[in-house]
Design a protein around this motif. Sequence first.
Motif, mmCIF file in Angstrom:
data_model
loop_
_atom_site.group_PDB
_atom_site.id
_atom_site.type_symbol
_atom_site.label_atom_id
_atom_site.label_comp_id
_atom_site.label_asym_id
_atom_site.label_seq_id
_atom_site.Cartn_x
_atom_site.Cartn_y
_atom_site.Cartn_z
ATOM 1 N N SER A 433 2.902 -46.420 -12.114
ATOM 2 C CA SER A 433 3.636 -45.184 -11.823
ATOM 3 C C SER A 433 3.516 -44.794 -10.357
ATOM 4 O O SER A 433 4.433 -44.191 -9.789
ATOM 5 N N GLU A 434 2.402 -45.138 -9.710
ATOM 6 C CA GLU A 434 2.213 -44.782 -8.300
ATOM 7 C C GLU A 434 2.847 -45.797 -7.353
ATOM 8 O O GLU A 434 3.295 -45.435 -6.260
ATOM 9 N N THR A 435 2.874 -47.058 -7.748
ATOM 10 C CA THR A 435 3.416 -48.098 -6.875
ATOM 11 C C THR A 435 4.932 -47.997 -6.747
ATOM 12 O O THR A 435 5.504 -48.323 -5.703
ATOM 13 N N SER A 436 5.593 -47.530 -7.788
ATOM 14 C CA SER A 436 7.054 -47.445 -7.787
ATOM 15 C C SER A 436 7.538 -46.468 -6.721
ATOM 16 O O SER A 436 6.939 -45.412 -6.507
ATOM 17 N N ALA A 437 8.648 -46.807 -6.061
ATOM 18 C CA ALA A 437 9.303 -45.854 -5.171
ATOM 19 C C ALA A 437 9.833 -44.693 -6.001
ATOM 20 O O ALA A 437 10.291 -44.886 -7.129
ATOM 21 N N VAL A 438 9.764 -43.489 -5.474
ATOM 22 C CA VAL A 438 10.160 -42.299 -6.235
ATOM 23 C C VAL A 438 11.594 -42.416 -6.727
ATOM 24 O O VAL A 438 11.894 -42.137 -7.888
#
Length: 539
Positions: A433-438
């Motif tokens: 969830s954190e690695t993904s681009a917003v």
Amino acid sequence: MDEKPFDDDKAFDSDAVHIEKGETGDRSYSVAAAQHAADSERKQSLWQALKREPKSVFWSVAVSTAIIMEGYDIVLVTSLFAQPAFAKRYGTYLPSGSYQIPANWQTALGTAPIVGAVVGAALNGFFTHKFGYRKVLLASLLLNTGFIFLLFFATSLGMLYAGLILCGLPWGVFATMAPAYASEVCSVTLRGYLAVYVNFCWAVGQLIAAGVLDGFATSTSQWAYRIPFGIQWAFPPFLIALIWFAPESPWWLVRKGKIEEAKRALERLTSRANHASIPDQLALIRHTNEIEDEQQSGTSYLNCFQGTDLRRTEIVCLTWAAQIWAGTSLAGTPTYFFTQAGLSASNSFKFTAGGLGLACIGTIISWGLLTRFGRRTLYVWGLGILSIVLLITGIIAAAWSGHISSFTQAGFVMLWLFIFYMTVGPVCYPIISETSAVRLRNKSVSLSRISYYISQIIGNTIEPYMINPGEADWHGKTAFFWAGTCFVFFVWAFFRLPETGRRTYEELDILFQARIPARKFSKLNVDAYAAPGERIKED
């Protein structure tokens, strides 16, 4: 008001204001306010974050609870094959005097919900981007309520197959939506804890299924399998009533240009005593979106494989797929492995229930380990330790036989479960969830979950052939194979998996855009408000 380009050199000026034009008209925000919000998030303690965002925690937990249904089904479907009442109703009579579900139908029913979940995860990437989290989750819960009727009233294996595929559609939505929503409604401090809670719900669902099946183990009536299917109806009505009042993700609203609605969502997610900080939080969200747009602004699945987003897609997909290749097909639902290792059916079920209990305990422990060691350390070395445990299990199976060997193998598999649910299992969720681009989060998380499902199909297909006495007949030596695949992913993670903890999304965007090596992520200072060439400095 005229539209002006963002001047990063003005980021040091507390009066600097960025002005942009969007779907809702002209609007502006203070860059200094965004910087203040980012600094506040990094500095707050866990207790301060809980006092500031109790409503964020509540709504994230509410959405993640839907995962219990998928965890419940994972254990339920394959375990029913061994239930006499289910086998007699849907199986075929054998000369030995027993009833069995044909092998081809076991494979079909075991993979049916996964096939549905792949489609559901892919569709979720489109629908959530268009309609938002809340509407898509409500629709999925309603569909799930209807699809359960097919399972409960099934009169044939074909009807069960269709019902499981259809139920898999909303399960795929639940699995991909929960970590994404959790990462968008809370601050940096709480992000990891709430993402890990998703894994806790998965473990709870499996534990509930094990308890329900054990309660009906001696029943010979049709209710022995219909009631376990029917229990799934207990979840959707409660969740629908709850999610109806849930706030939409402020990040999604900002991406859609609905600034005032995003402000109201933040008001519902923040304690009343901290409403004064909402303009700063809103500015941070908008500034993060702008940093991403500096390189790419597309939001399609194709964009996940372009530029720096390709690396992010690789990380999230392999991080989730590694759960399978770390040995989940062998040890994740280990009842059949235990029986092939030489344990009685009764002892196998007891060990399985004990292992699932350890899974819940391990997930709770991981909350404390996450802050102390970070995502990368727990995940990488978790894979390393799991490969060693599997190797030892294989050696024991190859070198000895008899009851002592069987119980020792079972003990190491339970150790695998405990370590997995302290490290690789729960830590996967904050990483993806954190690695993904917003701007690509919905599609990126969906792709990562699809990679997990595809790996699961492969693992569930090859594991029976390796362990089954009528095929390769490896028994416990199957652990050698999974030790090898686990080690391969350990090597990959060591060189490719970055530390994402305690970083704001704008800082992660900058690090990925600068193509920083994974092992240097935690060693650099990032100032998202400095001039472009001065944003990253050595610690």
